[in-house]
Write a protein that holds these residues in place. Structure first.
Motif, PDB file in Angstrom:
ATOM      1  N   GLY A 235       0.848  -1.408   0.115  1.00  0.00           N
ATOM      2  CA  GLY A 235      -0.164   0.123  -0.138  1.00  0.00           C
ATOM      3  C   GLY A 235       0.798   1.209   0.022  1.00  0.00           C
ATOM      4  N   ASP A 236       0.150   2.380   0.051  1.00  0.00           N
ATOM      5  CA  ASP A 236       0.901   3.627  -0.291  1.00  0.00           C
ATOM      6  C   ASP A 236       1.144   4.040   1.406  1.00  0.00           C
ATOM      7  N   MET A 237       2.076   5.250   1.394  1.00  0.00           N
ATOM      8  CA  MET A 237       2.448   5.875   2.619  1.00  0.00           C
ATOM      9  C   MET A 237       1.136   6.634   2.980  1.00  0.00           C
ATOM     10  N   VAL A 238       0.899   6.712   4.366  1.00  0.00           N
ATOM     11  CA  VAL A 238      -0.334   7.546   4.694  1.00  0.00           C
ATOM     12  C   VAL A 238      -0.578   9.058   4.119  1.00  0.00           C
ATOM     13  N   PHE A 239       0.873   9.580   4.144  1.00  0.00           N
ATOM     14  CA  PHE A 239       0.796  11.040   3.662  1.00  0.00           C
ATOM     15  C   PHE A 239       0.422  11.080   2.409  1.00  0.00           C
ATOM     16  N   ASP A 240       0.779  10.043   1.456  1.00  0.00           N
ATOM     17  CA  ASP A 240       0.554  10.041   0.320  1.00  0.00           C
ATOM     18  C   ASP A 240      -1.187  10.316  -0.334  1.00  0.00           C
TER      19      ASP A 240
END
Length: 511
Positions: A235-240
């Protein structure tokens, strides 16, 4: 990208670069909307509003410098540092700040810089203190001025000195020589909302963890590195996924006065035209100019005892661990004092949730680095040193798993029925190394070369570059670039003489 703030939120810190000033001002504006003025000073009740800001930047961009300054500014404005176990009773008008990291090692790195950070696991639970010790807890936390009776002056002074720096009542009592099983009767899930939360190493957060943090903190500031690897589960990083209005980016790299060849190499990886052979040539050139970069023909077994070799492939990790144990003469049926381990979780039934929480509060969370000190008095018990913990030396029921080359089934030198589970820690995948730092870091270059040849792309960037970036930025002082699959002979036997801490605390009842 967040818009620049007005003059009322102008950054007063002259040592900040323009992008750092913009980040500080953006956070200051959010805090002001939440009743905390770090420009002119002063606090008031928060109200019902909430907000999130992410400060992101690569290694060397000054994220930690901005974080540390904001912590100082908040305390000067009258905001209290809120450790999860500080024992204080706060009113609704009291304002507080908690600094959180996903791992114990990351919290330890911040504490070394004077920032009183705690792990996310520890934040989610609070201890329930025995009535006999509550007066001591209240005095340490500043709730009562009168010294409690029944405790020696030495205990009081040691506890007060520790709390002044670390803001942890549990740690203060432990450093005073008291056993957690004496003054803690249990652990309770934190139900009450806190106030302001700073989260470092936010690139490691899962979406669920971010959701939990938003519920816990109406005001949440994230600090993270967008060049690191995404969370292990994908998955993506949360701030992405955050709106650009909530993200401030630190673009400038601030070198040390004498320059940082390790950071120079890490940031060179951003060049889209850079090949792996060209990067290795850059490493070799840096090594000729600066002794903080070392090109080594083999892995240094002495360094592996305290800082793992960083690799990409799991099979490489197992081979290096096998070679390490062989080099130190570890038999097939023994675990030597001084061998490094990695906590892989805690296996306890739901009815023993309090015991699980107590172990996690002592730093035994998944990914925690520990050193084996020797067997306990009963089968299945291990004496260990938890790296970076307030109370590092404990005795715990353990399940230790040692993987071997060419064998499907691992070897278990310690097999308690239930307890903390461990893997060997002489080598570690780069993914699991995120959030940790060591003075010396060995990077196993043949693995990165294999990733380059595989042509794998991660988030629009060649995987080998992301792996190399994370691996290099784990090094605090010196980078060892290992070019061949060889292992040096140890120069001295494994030892625990370098470990510090009080007498081991027996947590075997908790596992």
């Amino acid at each position: 990208m967040a818009e620049a703030q007005g003059a009322s939120d102008a950054c007063p810190h002259g040592d900040f670069a323009p992008d750092q000033s913009a980040a500080w001002s953006r956070v200051a504006a959010l805090l002001k909307s939440r009743g905390v003025d770090i420009v002119d000073g002063g606090t008031q009740e928060a109200g019902a509003a909430s907000g999130v800001v992410a400060v992101v930047g690569k290694a060397g961009s000054g994220k930690t410098h901005v974080l540390a300054q904001l912590v100082k500014d908040l305390t000067e404005a009258g905001v209290d540092i809120a450790a999860p176990d500080d024992g204080k009773k706060r009113k609704a008008t009291d304002r507080s700040l908690a600094i959180v990291t996903p791992t114990n090692k990351a919290a330890s790195v911040l504490r070394q810089r004077g920032v009183p950070a705690v792990t996310l696991h520890r934040l989610l639970y609070r201890p329930v203190f025995d009535d006999h010790y509550q007066a001591l807890v209240d005095w340490i936390a500043g709730e009562k001025e009168e010294k409690p009776e029944g405790f020696s002056e030495e205990i009081l002074q040691r506890a007060a000195a520790f709390y002044k720096t670390n803001k942890s009542v549990v740690g203060a009592l432990a450093m005073a020589g008291l056993r957690g099983s004496d003054f803690i009767t249990g652990w309770a899930r934190r139900d009450e909302t806190m106030d302001i939360g700073f989260v470092d190493e936010a690139s490691m957060l899962s979406e669920q963890q971010l959701a939990d943090l938003k519920e816990l903190f109406p005001t949440l500031i994230l600090f993270g590195d967008p060049a690191q690897l995404a969370p292990v589960k994908g998955g993506d990083m949360v701030f992405d996924k955050m709106p650009e209005s909530e993200v401030v980016r630190l673009e400038r790299i601030h070198r040390q006065e004498a320059g940082s060849p390790i950071l120079d190499l890490a940031h060179a990886l951003a060049d889209p035209n850079l090949s792996f052979p060209a990067f290795e040539a850059m490493v070799e050139d840096a090594a000729r100019r600066d002794d903080r970069v070392v090109v080594s023909p083999r892995v240094n077994s002495d360094l592996m005892a305290r800082s793992p070799v960083l690799v990409w492939r799991n099979q490489t990790r197992i081979r290096l661990i096998t070679a390490f144990r062989g080099a130190y003469g570890a038999g097939d049926d023994e675990l030597l004092p001084g061998e490094p381990l990695l906590c892989d979780g805690i296996e306890l039934p739901a009815k023993r949730q309090n015991d699980r929480i107590e172990l996690e509060a002592r730093g035994l969370i998944r990914g925690a680095q520990v050193i084996f000190r020797g067997p306990g008095k009963k089968p299945g018990l291990s004496r260990i040193h938890v790296v970076g913990a307030d109370e590092p030396n404990i005795v715990v029921a353990s399940i230790v798993k040692i993987e071997r080359v060419g064998e499907e089934e691992p070897w278990f030198p310690f097999v308690a029925r239930m307890g903390a589970t461990f893997l060997h820690g002489a080598a570690l995948t780069i993914h699991k190394a995120q959030g940790s730092q060591w003075p010396d870091v060995q990077v196993f270059a043949p693995d990165l070369k294999a990733a380059a040849r595989a042509g794998i792309v991660d988030g629009g960037m060649p995987l080998w570059k992301r792996l190399a970036y994370v691996a290099l930025t784990r090094a605090q002082e010196r980078l060892h670039w290992v070019v061949f699959a060889r292992l040096s002979r140890p120069t001295q036997p494994l030892s625990v003489d370098d470990l510090t801490g009080a007498k081991p605390v027996d947590t075997a009842k908790a596992a």
